[in-house]
Motif scaffolding. Structure first.
Motif, PDB file in Angstrom:
ATOM      1  N   SER A  12     -35.835 -25.455 -61.973  1.00 29.52           N
ATOM      2  CA  SER A  12     -36.431 -25.026 -60.699  1.00 29.52           C
ATOM      3  C   SER A  12     -37.893 -25.470 -60.648  1.00 29.52           C
ATOM      4  O   SER A  12     -38.495 -25.786 -61.676  1.00 29.52           O
ATOM      5  CB  SER A  12     -36.340 -23.481 -60.649  1.00 29.52           C
ATOM      6  OG  SER A  12     -37.233 -22.919 -59.721  1.00 29.52           O
ATOM      7  N   ASN A  88     -43.169 -25.382 -69.989  1.00 31.80           N
ATOM      8  CA  ASN A  88     -43.343 -25.058 -68.572  1.00 31.80           C
ATOM      9  C   ASN A  88     -42.766 -23.705 -68.154  1.00 31.80           C
ATOM     10  O   ASN A  88     -43.253 -23.103 -67.199  1.00 31.80           O
ATOM     11  CB  ASN A  88     -42.704 -26.181 -67.736  1.00 31.80           C
ATOM     12  CG  ASN A  88     -42.555 -25.783 -66.278  1.00 31.80           C
ATOM     13  OD1 ASN A  88     -43.488 -25.874 -65.493  1.00 31.80           O
ATOM     14  ND2 ASN A  88     -41.361 -25.309 -65.904  1.00 31.80           N
ATOM     15  N   TYR A 153     -49.843 -11.991 -67.067  1.00 33.72           N
ATOM     16  CA  TYR A 153     -49.829 -13.429 -66.771  1.00 33.72           C
ATOM     17  C   TYR A 153     -51.159 -14.066 -67.147  1.00 33.72           C
ATOM     18  O   TYR A 153     -51.211 -15.111 -67.814  1.00 33.72           O
ATOM     19  CB  TYR A 153     -49.544 -13.617 -65.273  1.00 33.72           C
ATOM     20  CG  TYR A 153     -49.315 -15.037 -64.819  1.00 33.72           C
ATOM     21  CD1 TYR A 153     -48.044 -15.609 -64.869  1.00 33.72           C
ATOM     22  CD2 TYR A 153     -50.353 -15.818 -64.319  1.00 33.72           C
ATOM     23  CE1 TYR A 153     -47.824 -16.915 -64.442  1.00 33.72           C
ATOM     24  CE2 TYR A 153     -50.150 -17.112 -63.891  1.00 33.72           C
ATOM     25  CZ  TYR A 153     -48.881 -17.664 -63.947  1.00 33.72           C
ATOM     26  OH  TYR A 153     -48.672 -18.953 -63.515  1.00 33.72           O
ATOM     27  N   VAL A 186     -48.723 -23.421 -56.083  1.00 31.23           N
ATOM     28  CA  VAL A 186     -47.680 -24.367 -55.698  1.00 31.23           C
ATOM     29  C   VAL A 186     -46.581 -23.497 -55.091  1.00 31.23           C
ATOM     30  O   VAL A 186     -46.207 -22.481 -55.692  1.00 31.23           O
ATOM     31  CB  VAL A 186     -47.117 -25.100 -56.939  1.00 31.23           C
ATOM     32  CG1 VAL A 186     -46.251 -26.275 -56.542  1.00 31.23           C
ATOM     33  CG2 VAL A 186     -48.240 -25.539 -57.885  1.00 31.23           C
ATOM     34  N   THR A 188     -43.522 -22.667 -55.105  1.00 31.01           N
ATOM     35  CA  THR A 188     -42.228 -22.702 -55.797  1.00 31.01           C
ATOM     36  C   THR A 188     -41.604 -21.307 -55.718  1.00 31.01           C
ATOM     37  O   THR A 188     -42.265 -20.350 -55.297  1.00 31.01           O
ATOM     38  CB  THR A 188     -42.429 -23.041 -57.283  1.00 31.01           C
ATOM     39  OG1 THR A 188     -43.201 -21.986 -57.859  1.00 31.01           O
ATOM     40  CG2 THR A 188     -43.133 -24.367 -57.484  1.00 31.01           C
TER      41      THR A 188
END
Ligand code: NAD
Length: 258
Positions: A12, A88, A153, A186, A188
């Motif tokens: 993804s 990633n 995060y 981004v 996504t």
């Protein structure tokens, strides 16, 4: 000659875009990540159709060290080595610190930080044996600066910057470079999913979150694209970048210049 490239979390978003970029360059790919059988088959087929290289899928869960070891071993056994490792895979959870579920903290640290220790730990002996290697860590602007409500995060991504620099120093004489890419926002699935939670945490509409929270940090007021990140990864894997190590490329529309 075709390189062998492992991209974690490449079913993804950014990982898939990076896999597509390397496939177009003719490389062999190991795709990894979650998704329905149909979605995974489709990703393998579509990435495979882009170039001359071969594409395989490995289902390693980035919270499981033995599965991560098997991912790297499978790349080696299938293609005879590992030239480029792209760390990633990543997840997000948005919540005030006092409400932050401890199990979410553990999950984010495991996937966004510790999994890269395990991939690198297993990949480096192969790279040293081959006499070359490229390690590319998908970090974030949040590896350099913080935002509220993203404690796990931001902590994991800052940790990734430390890991990048430390391993780069260790491998500097082995023709193995280690770098980070630090994107801004981004659009996504990872970002789409956090919009409702951010709206709730800040008392805003979802549209306000996009314009006033996400793109508020980005002076260009535009989302970064997956293709722009893939191009940076291809550069870091190229001969032209052989003296680039222990550093990061920011692709954040000016966010961290502020
Ligand atoms: P995404 O949600 O679209 O993709 C994440 C990928 O990781 C998927 O393939 C998913 O299946 C995989 N994954 C999740 N948990 C996993 C696990 N336990 N084991 C194996 N695979 C797992 O996210 P994205 O936006 O493409 O993010 C990719 C990376 O880029 C992440 O590290 C993220 O932190 C970073 N990043 C994203 C943005 C952004 O704006 N989207 C910005 C900066 C950095």
């Amino acid at each position: 000659m075709a390189r062998t490239v492992v991209v974690t979390g490449s079913t993804s978003g950014i990982g898939l875009g990076i896999a597509e970029g390397f496939a177009k360059a003719g490389d062999n790919l190991v795709i990894n990540g979650f998704g329905s059988e149909e979605a995974i088959n489709q990703a393998v087929e579509s990435v495979g159709s882009l170039g001359e290289g071969s594409v395989i899928y490995h289902p390693a869960d980035m919270t499981k060290p033995d599965e991560i070891a098997d991912l790297i071993a499978t790349a080696d056994q299938t293609f005879g080595g590992l030239d480029v490792l792209v760390n990633n895979a990543g997840v997000q959870h948005v919540s005030a610190i006092e409400d932050f579920p401890p199990e979410k903290w553990d999950q984010i640290i495991a996937i966004n930080l510790t999994s890269s220790f395990h991939t690198i730990h297993n990949a480096v002996p192969l790279m040293k044996k081959a006499g070359h290697g490229r390690i590319i860590n998908l970090v974030s602007a949040h590896g350099l600066v913080a935002s509220p409500f993203k404690s796990a995060y931001v902590a994991a991504k800052h940790g990734m910057m430390g890991l990048t620099k430390t391993v780069a120093l260790e491998l500097a004489r082995h023709n193995i470079t280690v770098n980070a890419i630090c994107p801004g926002y981004v659009l996504t699935p990872l970002v789409q999913k956090q919009i409702p939670d951010t709206a709730k945490a800040r008392g805003l509409t979802e549209e306000q979150v996009k314009t006033d929270v996400l793109l508020a940090a980005q002076p260009t007021k535009q989302f970064v694209t997956v293709e722009q990140i893939a191009a940076a990864a291809l550069y870091l894997a190229s001969d032209a970048a052989s003296q680039v190590t222990g550093t990061h490329i920011s692709i954040d529309g000016g966010w961290t210049a502020q």
